[in-house]
Motif scaffolding. Structure first.
Motif, PDB file in Angstrom:
ATOM      1  N   GLU A   5      35.845  34.734  25.926  1.00  0.00           N
ATOM      2  CA  GLU A   5      35.905  34.322  27.337  1.00  0.00           C
ATOM      3  C   GLU A   5      37.263  33.675  27.588  1.00  0.00           C
ATOM      4  O   GLU A   5      37.693  32.807  26.830  1.00  0.00           O
ATOM      5  N   TYR A   6      37.929  34.103  28.644  1.00  0.00           N
ATOM      6  CA  TYR A   6      39.276  33.634  28.960  1.00  0.00           C
ATOM      7  C   TYR A   6      39.369  33.298  30.438  1.00  0.00           C
ATOM      8  O   TYR A   6      38.778  33.975  31.276  1.00  0.00           O
ATOM      9  N   ARG A   7      40.124  32.270  30.755  1.00  0.00           N
ATOM     10  CA  ARG A   7      40.335  31.847  32.152  1.00  0.00           C
ATOM     11  C   ARG A   7      41.712  32.315  32.596  1.00  0.00           C
ATOM     12  O   ARG A   7      42.707  32.120  31.905  1.00  0.00           O
ATOM     13  N   HIS A   8      41.755  32.954  33.762  1.00  0.00           N
ATOM     14  CA  HIS A   8      43.018  33.427  34.331  1.00  0.00           C
ATOM     15  C   HIS A   8      42.979  33.266  35.846  1.00  0.00           C
ATOM     16  O   HIS A   8      41.961  32.845  36.409  1.00  0.00           O
ATOM     17  N   THR A   9      44.062  33.632  36.498  1.00  0.00           N
ATOM     18  CA  THR A   9      44.123  33.582  37.952  1.00  0.00           C
ATOM     19  C   THR A   9      44.611  34.929  38.490  1.00  0.00           C
ATOM     20  O   THR A   9      45.307  35.670  37.800  1.00  0.00           O
ATOM     21  N   VAL A  10      44.216  35.200  39.718  1.00  0.00           N
ATOM     22  CA  VAL A  10      44.700  36.371  40.442  1.00  0.00           C
ATOM     23  C   VAL A  10      45.740  35.854  41.424  1.00  0.00           C
ATOM     24  O   VAL A  10      45.481  34.897  42.160  1.00  0.00           O
ATOM     25  N   ASP A  11      46.931  36.476  41.431  1.00  0.00           N
ATOM     26  CA  ASP A  11      47.966  36.006  42.350  1.00  0.00           C
ATOM     27  C   ASP A  11      47.778  36.622  43.735  1.00  0.00           C
ATOM     28  O   ASP A  11      46.866  37.432  43.957  1.00  0.00           O
ATOM     29  N   GLU A  12      48.634  36.254  44.676  1.00  0.00           N
ATOM     30  CA  GLU A  12      48.496  36.701  46.067  1.00  0.00           C
ATOM     31  C   GLU A  12      48.653  38.214  46.226  1.00  0.00           C
ATOM     32  O   GLU A  12      48.226  38.792  47.214  1.00  0.00           O
ATOM     33  N   GLY A  14      47.307  40.323  44.046  1.00  0.00           N
ATOM     34  CA  GLY A  14      46.171  40.940  43.368  1.00  0.00           C
ATOM     35  C   GLY A  14      46.405  41.220  41.895  1.00  0.00           C
ATOM     36  O   GLY A  14      45.647  41.962  41.278  1.00  0.00           O
ATOM     37  N   ARG A  15      47.438  40.605  41.318  1.00  0.00           N
ATOM     38  CA  ARG A  15      47.740  40.827  39.905  1.00  0.00           C
ATOM     39  C   ARG A  15      47.087  39.748  39.049  1.00  0.00           C
ATOM     40  O   ARG A  15      47.056  38.588  39.429  1.00  0.00           O
ATOM     41  N   VAL A  87      47.433  43.417  35.395  1.00  0.00           N
ATOM     42  CA  VAL A  87      46.853  44.573  36.058  1.00  0.00           C
ATOM     43  C   VAL A  87      46.793  44.246  37.545  1.00  0.00           C
ATOM     44  O   VAL A  87      46.566  43.095  37.924  1.00  0.00           O
ATOM     45  N   ASN A  88      47.042  45.253  38.366  1.00  0.00           N
ATOM     46  CA  ASN A  88      46.947  45.075  39.812  1.00  0.00           C
ATOM     47  C   ASN A  88      45.552  45.521  40.242  1.00  0.00           C
ATOM     48  O   ASN A  88      45.211  46.696  40.125  1.00  0.00           O
ATOM     49  N   ILE A  89      44.756  44.588  40.717  1.00  0.00           N
ATOM     50  CA  ILE A  89      43.385  44.880  41.129  1.00  0.00           C
ATOM     51  C   ILE A  89      43.382  45.186  42.621  1.00  0.00           C
ATOM     52  O   ILE A  89      43.870  44.386  43.423  1.00  0.00           O
ATOM     53  N   SER A  91      42.461  45.766  46.524  1.00  0.00           N
ATOM     54  CA  SER A  91      41.824  44.879  47.496  1.00  0.00           C
ATOM     55  C   SER A  91      40.311  45.090  47.596  1.00  0.00           C
ATOM     56  O   SER A  91      39.556  44.112  47.590  1.00  0.00           O
ATOM     57  N   PRO A  92      39.819  46.350  47.680  1.00  0.00           N
ATOM     58  CA  PRO A  92      38.363  46.524  47.749  1.00  0.00           C
ATOM     59  C   PRO A  92      37.634  45.960  46.525  1.00  0.00           C
ATOM     60  O   PRO A  92      36.556  45.378  46.657  1.00  0.00           O
ATOM     61  N   LEU A  93      38.220  46.104  45.338  1.00  0.00           N
ATOM     62  CA  LEU A  93      37.583  45.563  44.135  1.00  0.00           C
ATOM     63  C   LEU A  93      37.627  44.033  44.130  1.00  0.00           C
ATOM     64  O   LEU A  93      36.653  43.380  43.753  1.00  0.00           O
ATOM     65  N   ARG A  94      38.743  43.462  44.574  1.00  0.00           N
ATOM     66  CA  ARG A  94      38.824  41.987  44.662  1.00  0.00           C
ATOM     67  C   ARG A  94      37.792  41.458  45.650  1.00  0.00           C
ATOM     68  O   ARG A  94      37.136  40.447  45.396  1.00  0.00           O
TER      69      ARG A  94
END
Length: 145
Positions: A5-12, A14-15, A87-89, A91-94
């Motif tokens: 389990e890892y903690r990360h952030t999504v930037d503005e 979507g990366r 990875v670029n996620i 918008s619909p998936l986010r």
């Protein structure tokens, strides 16, 4: 095998950084799609091809089979990592997974899951109390913990 389990952030944009321990096994190209419980499923390409083959064998005359394959494949996106391991996620998936900033990335055997931190914490708290009961139900699948 993916685990941890890892903690990360999504930037503005979507990366999101994929944990280093997962990058090699995911490979150069992998698939991100809608998962169950409001998370995203991430599959190495070879695992995705196996899953695709199994899902193609479902009877298209069954309403549930059609609904599930539509849900699953319509959200699928082939992805690559950038030079920073992000990875670029889409918008619909986010939006589906409610990924706004803080997220949790977990390894689940043959796939990776990406969760909103809030949704993961709620899910974990609800499931934690019934973990023993869930384990007992797995006896039917011949799994000895």
């Amino acid at each position: 095998m993916f685990m941890g389990e890892y903690r990360h952030t999504v930037d503005e944009k979507g990366r999101m950084i994929i944990p280093a321990k997962f990058r090699e096994e995911l490979g150069a190209s992998f698939v991100v799609t809608r998962g169950l419980d409001r998370c995203l499923f991430v599959y190495p390409y070879d695992e995705w091809k196996q899953l695709e083959s199994k899902l193609k064998s479902l009877p298209f005359t069954k309403k549930d089979a059609r609904a599930f394959t539509r849900f699953f494949f319509s959200g699928a996106t082939e992805c690559d990592l950038d030079k920073q391991g992000r990875v670029n996620i889409s918008s619909p998936l986010r939006e589906y997974a409610h990924l706004e900033k803080d997220c949790v990335v977990i390894g689940v055997s043959n796939r990776v899951e990406i969760w909103s931190k809030t949704i993961w914490e709620e899910y974990f708290a609800e499931s934690e109390d019934s973990f023993g009961e869930i384990a007992e139900n797995l006896v039917d699948f011949d799994i000895d913990l």
